[in-house]
Scaffold this motif. Structure first.
Motif, PDB file in Angstrom:
ATOM      1  N   LEU A   1      87.594  45.023  -2.627  1.00 19.39           N
ATOM      2  CA  LEU A   1      86.887  45.335  -3.861  1.00 19.39           C
ATOM      3  C   LEU A   1      85.641  46.176  -3.597  1.00 19.39           C
ATOM      4  N   ARG A   2      84.963  45.919  -2.508  1.00 19.08           N
ATOM      5  CA  ARG A   2      83.792  46.725  -2.177  1.00 19.08           C
ATOM      6  C   ARG A   2      84.163  48.194  -2.017  1.00 19.08           C
ATOM      7  N   LYS A   3      85.309  48.451  -1.403  1.00 19.00           N
ATOM      8  CA  LYS A   3      85.777  49.831  -1.259  1.00 19.00           C
ATOM      9  C   LYS A   3      86.117  50.425  -2.617  1.00 19.00           C
ATOM     10  N   ARG A   4      86.720  49.621  -3.473  1.00 19.16           N
ATOM     11  CA  ARG A   4      87.080  50.092  -4.809  1.00 19.16           C
ATOM     12  C   ARG A   4      85.839  50.449  -5.625  1.00 19.16           C
ATOM     13  N   LEU A   5      84.751  49.733  -5.383  1.00 21.41           N
ATOM     14  CA  LEU A   5      83.537  49.902  -6.181  1.00 21.41           C
ATOM     15  C   LEU A   5      82.587  50.969  -5.626  1.00 21.41           C
ATOM     16  N   GLU A   6      82.926  51.560  -4.499  1.00 24.96           N
ATOM     17  CA  GLU A   6      82.046  52.576  -3.912  1.00 24.96           C
ATOM     18  C   GLU A   6      81.848  53.729  -4.887  1.00 24.96           C
ATOM     19  N   GLY A   7      80.573  54.054  -5.128  1.00 20.40           N
ATOM     20  CA  GLY A   7      80.237  55.120  -6.066  1.00 20.40           C
ATOM     21  C   GLY A   7      80.018  54.648  -7.484  1.00 20.40           C
ATOM     22  N   SER A   8      80.249  53.354  -7.742  1.00 23.47           N
ATOM     23  CA  SER A   8      80.049  52.806  -9.093  1.00 23.47           C
ATOM     24  C   SER A   8      78.636  52.231  -9.220  1.00 23.47           C
ATOM     25  N   GLY A   9      78.348  51.696 -10.402  1.00 22.55           N
ATOM     26  CA  GLY A   9      77.047  51.075 -10.628  1.00 22.55           C
ATOM     27  C   GLY A   9      77.017  49.606 -10.276  1.00 22.55           C
ATOM     28  N   ALA A  10      78.085  49.107  -9.670  1.00 21.48           N
ATOM     29  CA  ALA A  10      78.169  47.686  -9.322  1.00 21.48           C
ATOM     30  C   ALA A  10      78.520  47.521  -7.854  1.00 21.48           C
TER      31      ALA A  10
ATOM     32  N   LEU B   1      93.836  48.360  -9.785  1.00 28.35           N
ATOM     33  CA  LEU B   1      93.705  47.232  -8.876  1.00 28.35           C
ATOM     34  C   LEU B   1      95.025  46.485  -8.744  1.00 28.35           C
ATOM     35  N   ARG B   2      95.225  45.889  -7.584  1.00 26.67           N
ATOM     36  CA  ARG B   2      96.337  44.968  -7.417  1.00 26.67           C
ATOM     37  C   ARG B   2      95.989  43.662  -8.122  1.00 26.67           C
ATOM     38  N   ASN B   3      97.026  42.833  -8.332  1.00 28.10           N
ATOM     39  CA  ASN B   3      96.839  41.658  -9.183  1.00 28.10           C
ATOM     40  C   ASN B   3      95.704  40.747  -8.751  1.00 28.10           C
ATOM     41  N   ARG B   4      95.684  40.350  -7.470  1.00 28.44           N
ATOM     42  CA  ARG B   4      94.642  39.408  -7.054  1.00 28.44           C
ATOM     43  C   ARG B   4      93.280  40.088  -6.952  1.00 28.44           C
TER      44      ARG B   4
ATOM     45  N   GLY C   1      77.686  32.475  -0.666  1.00 28.87           N
ATOM     46  CA  GLY C   1      78.884  33.111  -1.201  1.00 28.87           C
ATOM     47  C   GLY C   1      78.632  34.552  -1.582  1.00 28.87           C
ATOM     48  N   TYR C   2      79.125  34.942  -2.776  1.00 29.72           N
ATOM     49  CA  TYR C   2      79.047  36.344  -3.209  1.00 29.72           C
ATOM     50  C   TYR C   2      78.580  36.398  -4.673  1.00 29.72           C
ATOM     51  N   ARG C   3      77.986  37.529  -5.025  1.00 28.91           N
ATOM     52  CA  ARG C   3      77.655  37.772  -6.411  1.00 28.91           C
ATOM     53  C   ARG C   3      77.720  39.279  -6.680  1.00 28.91           C
ATOM     54  N   MET C   4      77.912  39.618  -7.956  1.00 28.75           N
ATOM     55  CA  MET C   4      77.938  41.026  -8.333  1.00 28.75           C
ATOM     56  C   MET C   4      76.598  41.413  -8.905  1.00 28.75           C
ATOM     57  N   ILE C   5      76.031  42.511  -8.411  1.00 29.22           N
ATOM     58  CA  ILE C   5      74.719  42.996  -8.820  1.00 29.22           C
ATOM     59  C   ILE C   5      74.785  44.504  -9.036  1.00 29.22           C
ATOM     60  N   PRO C   6      73.761  45.082  -9.680  1.00 26.63           N
ATOM     61  CA  PRO C   6      73.721  46.541  -9.804  1.00 26.63           C
ATOM     62  C   PRO C   6      73.645  47.188  -8.430  1.00 26.63           C
ATOM     63  N   ALA C   7      74.324  48.311  -8.284  1.00 27.29           N
ATOM     64  CA  ALA C   7      74.323  49.021  -6.989  1.00 27.29           C
ATOM     65  C   ALA C   7      72.941  49.596  -6.702  1.00 27.29           C
TER      66      ALA C   7
ATOM     67  N   ASN D   1      89.164  33.220   4.827  1.00 30.39           N
ATOM     68  CA  ASN D   1      89.432  34.569   5.339  1.00 30.39           C
ATOM     69  C   ASN D   1      90.109  35.433   4.288  1.00 30.39           C
ATOM     70  N   ALA D   2      90.981  34.831   3.473  1.00 30.41           N
ATOM     71  CA  ALA D   2      91.647  35.588   2.415  1.00 30.41           C
ATOM     72  C   ALA D   2      90.635  36.111   1.408  1.00 30.41           C
ATOM     73  N   ILE D   3      89.649  35.289   1.072  1.00 36.64           N
ATOM     74  CA  ILE D   3      88.598  35.731   0.145  1.00 36.64           C
ATOM     75  C   ILE D   3      87.816  36.895   0.746  1.00 36.64           C
ATOM     76  N   GLU D   4      87.505  36.800   2.036  1.00 37.21           N
ATOM     77  CA  GLU D   4      86.774  37.882   2.699  1.00 37.21           C
ATOM     78  C   GLU D   4      87.556  39.189   2.640  1.00 37.21           C
ATOM     79  N   VAL D   5      88.877  39.104   2.819  1.00 34.85           N
ATOM     80  CA  VAL D   5      89.721  40.304   2.773  1.00 34.85           C
ATOM     81  C   VAL D   5      89.684  40.930   1.384  1.00 34.85           C
ATOM     82  N   TYR D   6      89.832  40.114   0.339  1.00 36.87           N
ATOM     83  CA  TYR D   6      89.834  40.644  -1.024  1.00 36.87           C
ATOM     84  C   TYR D   6      88.469  41.196  -1.410  1.00 36.87           C
ATOM     85  N   VAL D   7      87.403  40.551  -0.984  1.00 38.72           N
ATOM     86  CA  VAL D   7      86.061  41.060  -1.276  1.00 38.72           C
ATOM     87  C   VAL D   7      85.866  42.412  -0.601  1.00 38.72           C
TER      88      VAL D   7
END
Length: 221
Positions: free
Chosen positions: A197-206, A150-153, A215-221, A188-194
């Motif tokens: 991250l969604r792309k990064r998490l594709e195929g994971s359990g989250a 992942l990138r820093n932010r 807002g947003y929350r992390m849940i099981p996939a 808008n910056a938060i939307e971009v980072y989210v």
């Protein structure tokens, strides 16, 4: 994470801010205790880096006031005093750790990580959710046979979700956690980072879920 640095040496402060920002942290800098108090009135911090000798007072008095007010934000004291008695005094006043000048920035970063681990009750630099492992030191995200860096932010935002799975975070809260007063930030910056991250998490359990209007929350996939 969002840090508050209280240091009147502008050269040293600039170097610390730059180093921590490279790690993806948001850092506010105050060169006086009154400025630090003003920052704390309007923002919540994950960690305070506190110098002792400041133009308008003693950092030890500031630390003591924080603890008497039952404010538990972790504090690492930056001090030129190396005597054992001085270090013991700082810890007894409520400091979570200390580092003596001059110091190596890698050591400061390591001490910050260690304090944050203790604050979160963790023994190492990894967080796990539904088989998805986040390494807070290297920025590696792993699940199954997949691994990505992942990138820093991206790392700092995902760290917020990993720290409290299921909790809903508003965009304004995420902005507060990720950006300092000197940063230009928007929802808008938060939307971009989210989205990243969604792309990064594709195929994971989250996965990161949008809670409409909240807002947003992390849940099981």
């Amino acid at each position: 994470m969002r840090y508050l640095l209280i240091e009147d040496n502008q050269k040293l402060a600039g170097a610390i801010v730059e180093r921590l920002q490279l790690d993806g942290h948001a850092v506010d800098h105050a060169d006086r205790l009154d400025a630090a108090s003003a920052c704390m009135d309007v923002a919540d911090y994950d960690l305070i880096l506190l110098d002792i000798m400041l133009p308008d007072g003693d950092g030890r008095d500031f630390l003591q006031r924080q603890r008497r007010a039952e404010k538990r934000t972790p504090v690492i004291v930056i001090t030129a005093r190396s005597a054992v008695s001085d270090r013991i005094s700082l810890l007894d006043l409520g400091a979570d750790d200390y580092i003596t000048k001059p110091f190596d920035f890698a050591e400061l970063e390591a001490r910050c990580r260690a304090v944050m681990r203790r604050q979160g009750g963790a023994a190492d630099n990894q967080k796990t959710f539904e088989g998805t492992v986040l390494n807070l030191t290297t920025g590696a995200l792993q699940f199954g046979d997949a691994s990505t860096n992942l990138r820093n932010r991206e790392l700092r935002l995902l760290e917020v979700f990993f720290a409290a799975p299921g909790q809903v975070f508003s965009k304004s809260h995420l902005i507060d956690r990720m950006f300092s007063f000197s940063d230009e930030a928007s929802e808008n910056a938060i939307e971009v980072y989210v989205a990243r991250l969604r792309k990064r998490l594709e195929g994971s359990g989250a996965r990161i879920e949008t809670v409409r209007g909240l807002g947003y929350r992390m849940i099981p996939a």
